[in-house]
Write an enzyme that holds these catalytic residues in place. Sequence first.
Site, PDB file in Angstrom:
ATOM      1  N   GLY A  33       0.815  -1.211   0.000  1.00 11.07           N
ATOM      2  CA  GLY A  33       0.000   0.000   0.000  1.00 11.07           C
ATOM      3  C   GLY A  33       0.844   1.256   0.000  1.00 11.07           C
ATOM      4  O   GLY A  33       2.056   1.194  -0.225  1.00 11.07           O
ATOM      5  N   ASN A  34       0.215   2.383   0.206  1.00 17.44           N
ATOM      6  CA  ASN A  34       0.945   3.655   0.248  1.00 17.44           C
ATOM      7  C   ASN A  34       0.278   4.582   1.256  1.00 17.44           C
ATOM      8  O   ASN A  34      -0.730   4.237   1.864  1.00 17.44           O
ATOM      9  CB  ASN A  34       1.021   4.275  -1.148  1.00 17.44           C
ATOM     10  CG  ASN A  34      -0.349   4.604  -1.708  1.00 17.44           C
ATOM     11  OD1 ASN A  34      -1.027   5.505  -1.218  1.00 17.44           O
ATOM     12  ND2 ASN A  34      -0.778   3.843  -2.715  1.00 17.44           N
TER      13      ASN A  34
END
Length: 228
Positions: A33-34
């Site tokens: 993810g980020n």
Amino acid sequence: LARGAGDADLAGRHVVVSAGGTREPIDPVRFIGNRSSGLQGYALARTAVARGARVTLVAANVALPDPAGARVVPVGSAEQLRAAVLAAAEEADAVVMAAAVADFRPAGYRDSKIKKTEGSGPEPIALVQNADILAELGRTRRPEQVIVGFAAETDDVLANGRAKLARKGSDLLVVNQVGEDLAFGRPDNAAVVLGADGSETEVPRGAKEALADVVWDLVAARLKPAAP
Ligand code: CTP
Ligand code: CA
């Protein structure tokens, strides 16, 4: 004639905004993810509703309340975000890609949780590249559609932004400087908005709503007059 925030200058228009950050599943319990919070995309959706637009908000993993008056389409991965954005874009006047889309995803999804194994170290996770949704919008858009991208850059911010704008075939690129305490998860933002026409609009550090209104000003100025 002055136009902008406070006017219903987007009345009769359909705009699509993507927000948040994609998650690329590795196994049933893990993902890549980020740090995108979705705050800028949600500010764009709220301000577009306030200016009279019909808004489709494609939201990737955002923990924020739905903006009143927007249609929210929740998605997880980059592939899901791509499908939702391209479908909504078919009858949109403008598309703003504020989401942080993962550049890569695991080459294969594991149906069962990856376990530690005695003795041997972890298996590497092979990655493949995701489709570039913004570039695809730039290639497949109708001529009167306005396409806006976002870019977070750390070095050579403007030069990288110009090159990216050209590569993606967008009309506008909002370039943020990112660093330790900039952009991600913060309520305020500073940016330069680059136009394919060579324009450069500096937006001083301020609320994400203020940046959103500048983006809609620039979009509204590029929309063809509404059909009578
Ligand atoms: N974007 C997209 N699809 C992707 C990656 C990015 O639509 N697979 C969009 C983002 O939503 C953003 C813009 O492209 O609006 C720029 O994203 P950015 O990550 O800065 O650009 P990249 O082309 O991925 O280049 P970089 O190698 O700098 O990450
Ligand atoms: Ca990227």
